[in-house]
Design an enzyme around this catalytic site. Structure first.
Site, PDB file in Angstrom:
ATOM      1  N   HIS A  40       0.832  -1.196   0.000  1.00  0.00           N
ATOM      2  CA  HIS A  40       0.000   0.000   0.000  1.00  0.00           C
ATOM      3  C   HIS A  40       0.871   1.252   0.000  1.00  0.00           C
ATOM      4  O   HIS A  40       2.085   1.197   0.197  1.00  0.00           O
ATOM      5  CB  HIS A  40      -0.931  -0.015   1.207  1.00  0.00           C
ATOM      6  CG  HIS A  40      -1.991  -1.068   1.109  1.00  0.00           C
ATOM      7  ND1 HIS A  40      -2.967  -1.228   2.072  1.00  0.00           N
ATOM      8  CD2 HIS A  40      -2.244  -2.007   0.158  1.00  0.00           C
ATOM      9  CE1 HIS A  40      -3.767  -2.219   1.727  1.00  0.00           C
ATOM     10  NE2 HIS A  40      -3.346  -2.718   0.578  1.00  0.00           N
TER      11      HIS A  40
ATOM     12  N   THR B 134     -25.957  -2.338 -30.523  1.00  0.00           N
ATOM     13  CA  THR B 134     -24.731  -1.604 -30.828  1.00  0.00           C
ATOM     14  C   THR B 134     -23.728  -2.502 -31.536  1.00  0.00           C
ATOM     15  O   THR B 134     -23.030  -2.076 -32.464  1.00  0.00           O
ATOM     16  CB  THR B 134     -24.113  -1.029 -29.537  1.00  0.00           C
ATOM     17  OG1 THR B 134     -25.005  -0.042 -29.001  1.00  0.00           O
ATOM     18  CG2 THR B 134     -22.765  -0.392 -29.789  1.00  0.00           C
TER      19      THR B 134
ATOM     20  N   GLU C  30       1.236   3.727   2.061  1.00  0.00           N
ATOM     21  CA  GLU C  30       1.955   4.034   3.294  1.00  0.00           C
ATOM     22  C   GLU C  30       3.269   3.254   3.384  1.00  0.00           C
ATOM     23  O   GLU C  30       4.293   3.778   3.830  1.00  0.00           O
ATOM     24  CB  GLU C  30       1.101   3.706   4.521  1.00  0.00           C
ATOM     25  CG  GLU C  30      -0.221   4.459   4.584  1.00  0.00           C
ATOM     26  CD  GLU C  30      -1.373   3.664   3.986  1.00  0.00           C
ATOM     27  OE1 GLU C  30      -2.448   3.646   4.607  1.00  0.00           O
ATOM     28  OE2 GLU C  30      -1.183   3.058   2.909  1.00  0.00           O
TER      29      GLU C  30
ATOM     30  N   SER D 135     -32.790   2.330 -20.508  1.00  0.00           N
ATOM     31  CA  SER D 135     -33.122   1.348 -19.468  1.00  0.00           C
ATOM     32  C   SER D 135     -32.385   1.653 -18.172  1.00  0.00           C
ATOM     33  O   SER D 135     -32.932   1.475 -17.080  1.00  0.00           O
ATOM     34  CB  SER D 135     -32.794  -0.071 -19.948  1.00  0.00           C
ATOM     35  OG  SER D 135     -31.404  -0.260 -20.111  1.00  0.00           O
TER      36      SER D 135
END
Length: 366
Positions: free
Chosen positions: A51, A197, A53, A302
């Site tokens: 992380h 699409t 830190e 929708s």
């Protein structure tokens, strides 16, 4: 106070550098400051890796003793794929921690702050809090709802058309706006379109720069209740990204076998008719935290009717095509009165180039 704000902005900038890389984890930046000087910095780069830190404390080394840590999200206090950051902060000798916002994850949610305070560390919370929340709007939404954060992206002409009366739509916007859309794709877990699409535009649904694949590729999700997706569709011709087709029990069995075996598609079967709420619940269960909807009028409509949109990004091209039958960004039955119309808040309006304007807003569902 002014110094806290300045160094927290630095931490936020560090966090932003990893946009699109950390899902399902949040974006986090950290800065270690001693005697007014930065001695360590870091960002969380990928899920499963150290992380922010930890990176910052490693860089600071012995200089962390008596220093101040600025971090954009509360340090974690639980064992996950990495050890608890709160314990690492205590062990480093840090004397003060400035946190932008608390972690909404129930496994943290103030517990990391408690660890720091019990150890005698001075903690300040809330510096640049709103910026930190917006930075991690996807993470906050997913943790609190277990549903993907939905962004609907549209591109239309000034008179509100997404295609001409003949269906022609390439290109509504210019190259700069289209490049931004590829960056949007890179930073989302998944892209969703309807089979309409796919049939009309034959899209690849990948993130590209100058035609070449770029960065982490989103999962391609197609709503196709009867499995009408053509076997020669461009999105089925490569393994650049996983392709999931959400269908219904009545879809032809032969098409199921062909798509799942010959084309390597993952089929997800939901009850008919396909409802937005059911789709989002299933995607959330599969770990999709952010969803970019690039559908046509019916799919977008929708999501609007389901009140399932967290963010709108609309590109408006300064062109006019006319045509009462030309499609608009949101189809379906729509709302009956203006009283039902959905307003947008926290608006950002910018000109992308000479012909295109980008509008970003957040629907108010109250």
């Amino acid at each position: 106070m002014e110094q806290d704000t300045r160094f927290m902005e630095m931490a936020l900038e560090l966090a932003r550098t990893a946009r699109g890389q950390t899902s399902p984890n949040p974006l986090v930046g950290a800065v270690v400051v001693k005697n007014g000087q930065v001695v360590g910095m870091g960002a969380h780069l990928r899920a499963g890796e150290p992380h922010a830190e930890v990176h910052a404390l490693r860089m600071a080394g012995e200089q962390a003793k008596g220093a101040t840590l600025y971090v954009t999200l509360e340090p974690c206090s639980h064992h996950g794929k990495t050890p608890p950051c709160a314990e690492a902060v205590v062990a480093s000798g840090i004397s003060r921690v400035v946190v932008a916002v608390l972690d909404p994850n129930p496994m943290v949610a103030g517990k990391g702050i408690d660890v720091l305070r019990v150890a005698g560390i001075d903690v300040r919370i809330g510096v640049r809090e709103q910026e930190a929340k917006k930075l991690n709007e996807v993470f906050f939404h997913y943790i609190q709802t277990r549903l993907p954060f939905v962004t609907v992206k549209t591109a239309s002409t000034l008179d509100g058309k997404i295609a001409t009366v003949t269906g022609h739509s390439r290109w509504i916007t210019g190259e700069a706006a289209r490049s931004e859309v590829h960056e949007l794709r890179r930073t989302h877990d998944a892209i969703l379109v309807g089979v309409g699409t796919v049939l009309a535009d034959d899209p690849e649904l990948t993130a590209r720069v100058q035609g070449e694949l770029y960065g982490r590729q989103p999962v391609r999700v197609i709503l196709d209740s009867q499995l009408r997706t053509p076997l020669n569709a461009r999105l089925l011709q490569d393994q650049a990204a996983p392709t999931w087709i959400i269908t219904t029990p009545s879809a032809p069995e032969e098409r199921r076998r062909t798509l799942s075996h010959a084309k390597g598609v993952t089929l997800i079967t939901l009850d008919a008719p396909l409802l937005v709420t059911d789709v989002l619940k299933r995607l959330g269960e599969l770990g999709i935290t952010s969803l970019l909807v690039e559908g046509g009028a019916e799919v977008n409509g929708s999501f609007l009717r389901a009140r399932a949109i967290q963010k709108i990004i609309s590109y408006v091209s300064l062109k006019l095509v006319g045509g009462s039958q030309a499609p608009t960004p949101f189809g379906g039955t729509g709302f009956a009165t203006m009283d039902e119309a959905v307003s947008l808040t926290n608006l950002s309006i910018e000109q992308v180039n000479e012909q295109d304007v980008r509008i970003i807003g957040y629907p108010q569902w109250e």
